[in-house]
Design a protein around this motif. Structure first.
Motif, PDB file in Angstrom:
ATOM      1  N   MET A   1       0.839  -1.203   0.000  1.00 60.20           N
ATOM      2  CA  MET A   1       0.000   0.000   0.000  1.00 60.20           C
ATOM      3  C   MET A   1       0.871   1.249   0.000  1.00 60.20           C
ATOM      4  SD  MET A   1      -3.424  -0.044   2.205  1.00 60.20           S
ATOM      5  CE  MET A   1      -3.019  -1.100   3.566  1.00 60.20           C
ATOM      6  N   ASN A   2       0.442   2.222  -0.690  1.00 61.57           N
ATOM      7  CA  ASN A   2       1.144   3.502  -0.687  1.00 61.57           C
ATOM      8  C   ASN A   2       0.797   4.236   0.620  1.00 61.57           C
ATOM      9  OD1 ASN A   2       1.736   6.236  -0.977  1.00 61.57           O
ATOM     10  ND2 ASN A   2       1.604   6.097  -3.209  1.00 61.57           N
ATOM     11  N   GLN A   3       1.789   4.328   1.507  1.00 59.73           N
ATOM     12  CA  GLN A   3       1.513   4.864   2.841  1.00 59.73           C
ATOM     13  C   GLN A   3       1.083   6.333   2.788  1.00 59.73           C
ATOM     14  OE1 GLN A   3       1.081   2.832   5.353  1.00 59.73           O
ATOM     15  NE2 GLN A   3       0.351   4.608   6.502  1.00 59.73           N
ATOM     16  N   ASP A   4       1.697   7.069   1.840  1.00 64.08           N
ATOM     17  CA  ASP A   4       1.305   8.482   1.667  1.00 64.08           C
ATOM     18  C   ASP A   4      -0.188   8.606   1.416  1.00 64.08           C
ATOM     19  OD1 ASP A   4       3.653   9.607   2.125  1.00 64.08           O
ATOM     20  OD2 ASP A   4       4.107  10.166   0.038  1.00 64.08           O
ATOM     21  N   PHE A   5      -0.643   7.787   0.495  1.00 66.35           N
ATOM     22  CA  PHE A   5      -2.052   7.843   0.135  1.00 66.35           C
ATOM     23  C   PHE A   5      -2.934   7.464   1.327  1.00 66.35           C
ATOM     24  CE2 PHE A   5      -1.759   7.346  -4.783  1.00 66.35           C
ATOM     25  CZ  PHE A   5      -0.987   8.492  -4.816  1.00 66.35           C
ATOM     26  N   VAL A   6      -2.507   6.422   2.024  1.00 67.44           N
ATOM     27  CA  VAL A   6      -3.299   5.981   3.171  1.00 67.44           C
ATOM     28  C   VAL A   6      -3.388   7.106   4.201  1.00 67.44           C
ATOM     29  CG1 VAL A   6      -3.427   4.341   5.080  1.00 67.44           C
ATOM     30  CG2 VAL A   6      -2.781   3.552   2.801  1.00 67.44           C
ATOM     31  N   ASN A   7      -2.245   7.781   4.415  1.00 66.87           N
ATOM     32  CA  ASN A   7      -2.249   8.912   5.356  1.00 66.87           C
ATOM     33  C   ASN A   7      -3.229   9.992   4.921  1.00 66.87           C
ATOM     34  OD1 ASN A   7      -0.341   7.652   6.872  1.00 66.87           O
ATOM     35  ND2 ASN A   7       1.391   8.835   6.067  1.00 66.87           N
ATOM     36  N   ILE A   8      -3.175  10.313   3.639  1.00 64.20           N
ATOM     37  CA  ILE A   8      -4.079  11.352   3.125  1.00 64.20           C
ATOM     38  C   ILE A   8      -5.529  10.931   3.351  1.00 64.20           C
ATOM     39  CG2 ILE A   8      -4.908  12.521   1.032  1.00 64.20           C
ATOM     40  CD1 ILE A   8      -2.020  12.335  -0.033  1.00 64.20           C
ATOM     41  N   ILE A   9      -5.803   9.690   3.027  1.00 62.24           N
ATOM     42  CA  ILE A   9      -7.184   9.189   3.161  1.00 62.24           C
ATOM     43  C   ILE A   9      -7.635   9.262   4.616  1.00 62.24           C
ATOM     44  CG2 ILE A   9      -8.655   7.129   2.971  1.00 62.24           C
ATOM     45  CD1 ILE A   9      -6.796   6.406   0.496  1.00 62.24           C
ATOM     46  N   GLU A  10      -6.717   8.892   5.525  1.00 62.65           N
ATOM     47  CA  GLU A  10      -7.099   8.918   6.937  1.00 62.65           C
ATOM     48  C   GLU A  10      -7.367  10.345   7.425  1.00 62.65           C
ATOM     49  OE1 GLU A  10      -5.074   4.713   8.305  1.00 62.65           O
ATOM     50  OE2 GLU A  10      -4.039   6.594   8.785  1.00 62.65           O
ATOM     51  N   THR A  11      -6.533  11.268   6.949  1.00 61.54           N
ATOM     52  CA  THR A  11      -6.763  12.669   7.334  1.00 61.54           C
ATOM     53  C   THR A  11      -8.109  13.149   6.796  1.00 61.54           C
ATOM     54  OG1 THR A  11      -4.407  12.930   6.914  1.00 61.54           O
ATOM     55  CG2 THR A  11      -5.643  14.935   7.438  1.00 61.54           C
ATOM     56  N   GLN A  12      -8.388  12.790   5.533  1.00 61.89           N
ATOM     57  CA  GLN A  12      -9.665  13.210   4.940  1.00 61.89           C
ATOM     58  C   GLN A  12     -10.839  12.675   5.749  1.00 61.89           C
ATOM     59  OE1 GLN A  12      -9.043  11.531   1.075  1.00 61.89           O
ATOM     60  NE2 GLN A  12      -8.314  13.449   0.166  1.00 61.89           N
TER      61      GLN A  12
END
Ligand SMILES: [Zn+2]
Ligand SMILES: [Zn+2]
Length: 660
Positions: free
Chosen positions: A2-13
């Protein structure tokens, strides 16, 4: 991985969005309502609040005609709907009446207008808005129509709860919830423990068919009412038998839309039996599914129709009873150039043609044409002037009492169905697309720059597009062509004047050394005149009286009559003194009246020179060339690219040559 950056963004959203889950019992929900009665508001109120939450902005006073004294711009629609203030005003008025359950609000809201006047966009924006609106909303868990939890409060106790919770509870429990209440929440002594019903938060979503629905009529003969009110589930019928809610599918579009909105497209194309269901719903907030008690629903019925269908409907006496059950909102096309241009800009920005340069004036001529075809030909004012007036352009005869006059003209237009017929934005955008498409193939060698479309290209494309204009009467087409290309009082003739002014100004700039000289001469003489002094003449080395001829040559162009010259000159003199005192610049273009006159004088003096400079592109005379380049640069600063700046010079050069 998984792309951790993307996951972080998604979690923030998701964090920002906040929790969308809450579950509890009805009594807990009632506690929340008491603290915040808003969470229990009915759908019209919800939609009204959602739109109001984005705020309002003022509109020009001259738009506040009779019945629209409180007109504002609702920011909720900004960037998506341009103009159309009156229609949105009417919709808001209806929502308010509907939220208060007044008679006015107990009707079907019907938007009526020509194609692509924004009806569907208004509906779409309200639907999307409801999906994104963060005001939480709750339902009885497991209810097929996501119904209002307060429906479970027994009728005999409502008054007390109304008061305690600060709301007005309306409507009865749906058959499914009633059955569950009877079977699962009633103890052996027959005591109904309604307050223990499970309640949960939910989201309005068209995709999930929760509180937002759309209905499109198809063939009236084959379309069945079950599409609106649900149907018996044949596969379960043998298990439960008729009139058991478990054997019925409450998934008609009206049931799906409970708590939110149903968009009812082309309402007048539907069979009349559909209308009766809608009217009962609007009037009583109930529908009737066969074999079941009435169901309470809470939703806005937002319907639309076009002019032709509406006229047909109105002229049929059989529909008379339906008439006053509908609340009509006219949604005409724009009457303002500025707003109309925004529609085109949005379209181009969303298209593949983003990189094509649009010359100044190109979208203006398209919008002018569209609006001219829509305006009611008033005896009070000619069409071109009316168009300018609506666009807030300066017209001498309206400088005093302007707002009042504009209002009268607007009101006359409205009663005569202004902007309900004519050329649609769709016709124009077709023409724009054709014009843009033709430019796209031009090889420019620059990745970002894909060519340029000028006002003349646009006029040509509009004219050619008539050949593809199906419908419309022959006499209209003749008139439209007139409005587009006639020698006078047309889009083309207006554009000619605009181009001349634009190029003249650019050249004046190239000649600003001469403008400054004219200005200085005026000043020297004016100072002497005002101070009652003489002027030192460098040539003859003598003192002489101020030169009337020089001063009058400029003043007559303003125009300042001879008897008023003394006052005018004093005014200039004082203005100059003020400027110098405040350490402001005092140049030829500082004082507006003088600037205009100097421009005019220069243009008259230089007409031949300008024509020459424009025309003679191969000339070797460096001074002429330099001026031409300077004029080009001025145009480019005003939004022209090199291509359309040159085209503009060529066009105006041709006009001037013919005039000479
Ligand atoms: Zn229910
Ligand atoms: Zn250009």
């Amino acid at each position: 991985m998984m792309n951790q950056d993307f996951v972080n963004i998604i979690e923030t959203q998701q964090e920002e969005k906040g929790p969308s889950k809450w579950a509890g019992t009805l009594v807990e929900y009632m506690e929340m309502v008491q603290k915040e009665p808003k969470i229990a508001m009915l759908s019209p109120q919800r939609i009204y609040e959602m739109i109001m939450k984005e705020g309002v902005a003022p509109v020009a006073d001259n738009r506040k005609t009779k019945g629209y004294e409180d007109l504002v711009r609702y920011k909720f629609f900004d960037g998506k709907i341009f103009g159309t203030y009156e229609a949105i005003h009417d919709i808001m008025k209806f929502l308010k009446a509907s939220a208060r359950r007044t008679e006015t609000g107990k009707r079907i809201l019907m938007m009526m207008g020509p194609v692509s006047s924004g009806k569907s966009t208004i509906a779409a924006l309200i639907k999307r808005g409801l999906e994104l609106y963060e005001q939480p909303i709750y339902r009885i868990q497991g209810c097929p129509i996501q119904e209002d939890p307060l429906h479970a409060i027994p009728l005999r106790n409502r008054d007390e709860w109304n008061e305690k919770l600060g709301v007005r509870i309306e409507g009865n429990l749906c058959p499914v919830c009633q059955l569950r209440l009877d079977e699962n929440h009633t103890d052996e002594n027959g005591l109904v423990r309604w307050h223990e019903l499970p309640v949960e938060m939910f989201e309005l979503s068209e995709q999930r068919r929760q509180g937002i629905g759309t209905f499109t009529p198809s063939d009236p003969k084959s379309q069945d009412i079950t599409e609106l009110i649900g149907k018996v589930n044949m596969s379960k019928l043998h298990m439960y038998g008729e009139s058991d809610p478990r054997a019925y599918q409450f998934d008609g579009e009206l049931q799906v839309s409970n708590r939110g909105i149903i968009e009812y497209i082309e309402i007048l194309k539907a069979d009349i039996k559909f209308h009766h269901v809608l009217i009962t719903l609007a009037q009583e907030q109930v529908i009737k599914a066969p074999g079941f008690p009435q169901m309470s629903l809470d939703e806005l019925i937002l319907s639309h129709t076009n002019q032709t269908e509406f006229d047909k409907f109105k002229s049929d006496p059989a529909n008379e009873a339906l008439h006053d059950r509908m609340y009509y909102v006219k949604v005409p096309w724009n009457d303002t150039i500025k707003d109309e241009i925004e529609i085109y800009k949005k379209l181009i920005a969303e298209s593949e043609f983003r990189n094509i340069h649009i010359a100044p004036g190109a979208l203006e001529v398209a919008a002018q044409f569209a609006i001219l075809t829509r305006l009611f030909p008033s005896k009070k004012i000619n069409l071109i002037k009316k168009m300018k007036l609506y666009n807030d352009e300066y017209l001498e005869e309206f400088s005093k009492g302007k707002d009042k006059d504009i209002k009268i003209i607007r009101e006359e237009g409205r009663t005569n169905n202004e902007c309900m017929s004519g050329i649609s934005p769709r016709f124009i955008t077709n023409a724009i697309n054709i014009a843009l498409g033709q430019k796209e193939n031009v090889e420019t060698g620059d990745e970002k720059y894909k060519g340029c479309i000028t006002a003349l290209d646009m006029i040509r494309a509009l004219r050619d597009n008539f050949e593809h204009h199906i419908g419309g009467q022959e006499k209209d087409l003749v008139m439209y062509k007139q409005l587009l290309t006639a020698k006078e009082e047309s889009v083309a003739s207006e554009y000619k004047e605009f181009a001349k002014k634009e190029v003249s100004k650019a050249f004046i700039h190239a000649f600003d050394d001469q403008a400054e000289e004219l200005f200085l001469r005026y000043n020297v003489n004016n100072k002497a005149y005002c101070m009652d002094e003489t002027v030192f003449d460098e040539l003859s080395g003598e003192y002489r009286e101020p030169d009337e001829k020089i001063m009058r040559a400029i003043e007559e162009l303003i125009p300042v009559p001879n008897e008023a010259k003394r006052e005018f000159r004093k005014g200039v003199f004082v203005y100059k003194a003020d400027c110098l005192e405040q350490k402001k610049e005092w140049k030829w273009d500082t004082y507006n009246a003088l600037k205009g006159a100097i421009e005019k004088k220069l243009m008259n003096d230089l007409k031949n020179v300008v024509t020459l400079s424009i025309a003679n592109t191969t000339t070797t005379a460096p001074k002429v060339k330099a001026r031409r380049n300077k004029a080009l640069k001025t145009l480019m600063k005003k939004g022209y690219c090199e291509h359309c700046a040159k085209a503009q010079l060529g066009f105006v050069g041709e006009i001037l040559r013919r005039e000479n």
